[in-house]
Write an enzyme that holds these catalytic residues in place. Sequence first.
Site, PDB file in Angstrom:
ATOM      1  N   SER A 135       0.844  -1.191   0.000  1.00 23.74           N
ATOM      2  CA  SER A 135       0.000   0.000   0.000  1.00 23.74           C
ATOM      3  C   SER A 135       0.880   1.243   0.000  1.00 23.74           C
ATOM      4  O   SER A 135       1.766   1.377   0.851  1.00 23.74           O
ATOM      5  CB  SER A 135      -0.912  -0.010   1.231  1.00 23.74           C
ATOM      6  OG  SER A 135      -1.786   1.089   1.217  1.00 23.74           O
ATOM      7  N   LYS A 161      -1.019  -0.823  -4.459  1.00 23.61           N
ATOM      8  CA  LYS A 161      -2.268  -0.147  -4.089  1.00 23.61           C
ATOM      9  C   LYS A 161      -1.960   1.312  -3.787  1.00 23.61           C
ATOM     10  O   LYS A 161      -1.091   1.605  -2.961  1.00 23.61           O
ATOM     11  CB  LYS A 161      -2.915  -0.802  -2.868  1.00 23.61           C
ATOM     12  CG  LYS A 161      -4.235  -0.129  -2.463  1.00 23.61           C
ATOM     13  CD  LYS A 161      -4.947  -0.887  -1.366  1.00 23.61           C
ATOM     14  CE  LYS A 161      -4.458  -0.531   0.012  1.00 23.61           C
ATOM     15  NZ  LYS A 161      -5.274  -1.155   1.086  1.00 23.61           N
ATOM     16  N   LYS A 163      -3.275   4.844  -2.274  1.00 29.23           N
ATOM     17  CA  LYS A 163      -4.275   5.562  -1.495  1.00 29.23           C
ATOM     18  C   LYS A 163      -4.715   6.793  -2.292  1.00 29.23           C
ATOM     19  O   LYS A 163      -3.870   7.501  -2.862  1.00 29.23           O
ATOM     20  CB  LYS A 163      -3.702   5.990  -0.149  1.00 29.23           C
ATOM     21  CG  LYS A 163      -3.367   4.836   0.788  1.00 29.23           C
ATOM     22  CD  LYS A 163      -4.622   4.174   1.334  1.00 29.23           C
ATOM     23  CE  LYS A 163      -4.291   3.144   2.399  1.00 29.23           C
ATOM     24  NZ  LYS A 163      -5.502   2.536   2.986  1.00 29.23           N
ATOM     25  N   ASP A 189      -7.393   2.764  -3.141  1.00 29.39           N
ATOM     26  CA  ASP A 189      -8.139   2.683  -1.884  1.00 29.39           C
ATOM     27  C   ASP A 189      -8.513   4.092  -1.432  1.00 29.39           C
ATOM     28  O   ASP A 189      -7.641   4.933  -1.207  1.00 29.39           O
ATOM     29  CB  ASP A 189      -7.281   1.998  -0.817  1.00 29.39           C
ATOM     30  CG  ASP A 189      -7.998   1.846   0.512  1.00 29.39           C
ATOM     31  OD1 ASP A 189      -9.205   2.109   0.584  1.00 29.39           O
ATOM     32  OD2 ASP A 189      -7.329   1.446   1.495  1.00 29.39           O
ATOM     33  N   GLU A 214     -11.260   0.380  -3.817  1.00 36.37           N
ATOM     34  CA  GLU A 214     -11.597  -0.069  -2.469  1.00 36.37           C
ATOM     35  C   GLU A 214     -12.318   1.021  -1.682  1.00 36.37           C
ATOM     36  O   GLU A 214     -11.836   2.150  -1.582  1.00 36.37           O
ATOM     37  CB  GLU A 214     -10.304  -0.483  -1.749  1.00 36.37           C
ATOM     38  CG  GLU A 214     -10.516  -1.050  -0.362  1.00 36.37           C
ATOM     39  CD  GLU A 214      -9.196  -1.433   0.291  1.00 36.37           C
ATOM     40  OE1 GLU A 214      -9.219  -1.778   1.486  1.00 36.37           O
ATOM     41  OE2 GLU A 214      -8.143  -1.376  -0.387  1.00 36.37           O
ATOM     42  N   ASP A 239     -14.359  -2.651   2.284  1.00 34.54           N
ATOM     43  CA  ASP A 239     -13.416  -2.837   3.389  1.00 34.54           C
ATOM     44  C   ASP A 239     -14.129  -2.461   4.683  1.00 34.54           C
ATOM     45  O   ASP A 239     -14.654  -3.315   5.399  1.00 34.54           O
ATOM     46  CB  ASP A 239     -12.183  -1.958   3.143  1.00 34.54           C
ATOM     47  CG  ASP A 239     -11.206  -1.919   4.309  1.00 34.54           C
ATOM     48  OD1 ASP A 239     -11.476  -2.495   5.371  1.00 34.54           O
ATOM     49  OD2 ASP A 239     -10.134  -1.296   4.172  1.00 34.54           O
ATOM     50  N   LYS A 263     -10.223  -7.877   6.952  1.00 36.04           N
ATOM     51  CA  LYS A 263      -9.288  -7.495   8.009  1.00 36.04           C
ATOM     52  C   LYS A 263      -9.776  -8.147   9.301  1.00 36.04           C
ATOM     53  O   LYS A 263     -10.852  -7.804   9.802  1.00 36.04           O
ATOM     54  CB  LYS A 263      -9.225  -5.980   8.161  1.00 36.04           C
ATOM     55  CG  LYS A 263      -8.499  -5.273   7.031  1.00 36.04           C
ATOM     56  CD  LYS A 263      -8.489  -3.774   7.244  1.00 36.04           C
ATOM     57  CE  LYS A 263      -7.741  -3.081   6.100  1.00 36.04           C
ATOM     58  NZ  LYS A 263      -7.906  -1.605   6.165  1.00 36.04           N
ATOM     59  N   GLY A 291      -4.338  -4.902   5.663  1.00 39.90           N
ATOM     60  CA  GLY A 291      -3.368  -4.705   6.738  1.00 39.90           C
ATOM     61  C   GLY A 291      -3.625  -3.439   7.507  1.00 39.90           C
ATOM     62  O   GLY A 291      -4.289  -2.514   7.014  1.00 39.90           O
TER      63      GLY A 291
END
Length: 368
Positions: A135, A161, A163, A189, A214, A239, A263, A291
């Site tokens: 990430s 990934k 953000k 995400d 996400e 998520d 998660k 994570g």
Amino acid sequence: MHLTGLELRRVRMPLVAPFRTSFGTEECREILLVRAVSDDTEGWAECVALGDPKYSSEYVDGAQDVLTRFLIPALAEHRNLDATTVGRVLDRFAGHRMAKAALETAVLDAELRLRDQSLSSALGAERESVACGVSVGIMDSVAELLDSVADHLEAGYLRIKLKIQPGWDVEPVRAVRERFGDALLLQVDANTAYHRSDVRHLAELDRYGLLLIEQPLAEEDLLGHAHLVRTLTTPICLDESITSARSAADAIALKACDVINIKPGRVGGYLEARRVHDVCVAHGIPVWCGGMLETGIGRAANVALAALPGFVLPGDTSASNRYYRNDITAPFVLQDGHLKVPTGPGIGVEPLKDALADVTTATFWNPL
């Protein structure tokens, strides 16, 4: 198994670099560890709550408080405990899934050590190693982002990934695609940063061949996510919305997602995480393991979970050095884009005594 007590341990671990998301920037992790002590063994777990209630309503001080005042005393009413019993006992308390997960996992680790069984085996894992993604946080510039992605790809990560948030989405995605090509496994995400009114803007991401977007909308907005599933060609992943096997089943029934990120802390522990996995497999929904900047204690358990058959996408199960210069367990090291699944009893790792002492700020013993 007769527990004699539970230790809560506060540790403070600086990150190798600030990690920025749509809900804030982490520079140092304040972490709560739980140690379950029985007559014959002990077990460890990590509470994944962050320092403030922004990603989630849970936070470290609140988790410590509810564990001390309510959850641990509730266990004292039972002479013999296993993880399944712990889950039933704690079910009468509303919410606080991250705190419950830590308590249940510590007991589960101790229980499995007594049985000389690994967590991966107990959960039904089928792999000896798991594919790893990484990430990448929000950066000050696209150039800085491209350098960071290049470093992670050179390290061997199989999926990137990014953000994102309003104002930092289409441009960085375009830049990464142009620099690294269409073959790169790439996803984004949003951590709930967008609204239903942003659907046209989010649709601009369709042109970049992403694995998924996400959690673009608020965690309660399943109908909004269902609209995105119908409108966008990019798969929608939930998520924050997924807090249990039941919520996963509801989201699937409403066609509010194409993919689910599991998660364990968010759903209340690894036993519930396995139930979420099973629901998704039964409905043909791919899953992957998220994570929360875990230490080696939390990372070991996540890797065990990610070895289950339904985890078909690379997770955020990065190597230890992605976040910490010195972990509190033997470090997890990336090998050909994968991490080995621990095979020892319980979670398969133990804290390194000196490393743990160096980062410990307080301990609290709770006899049972």
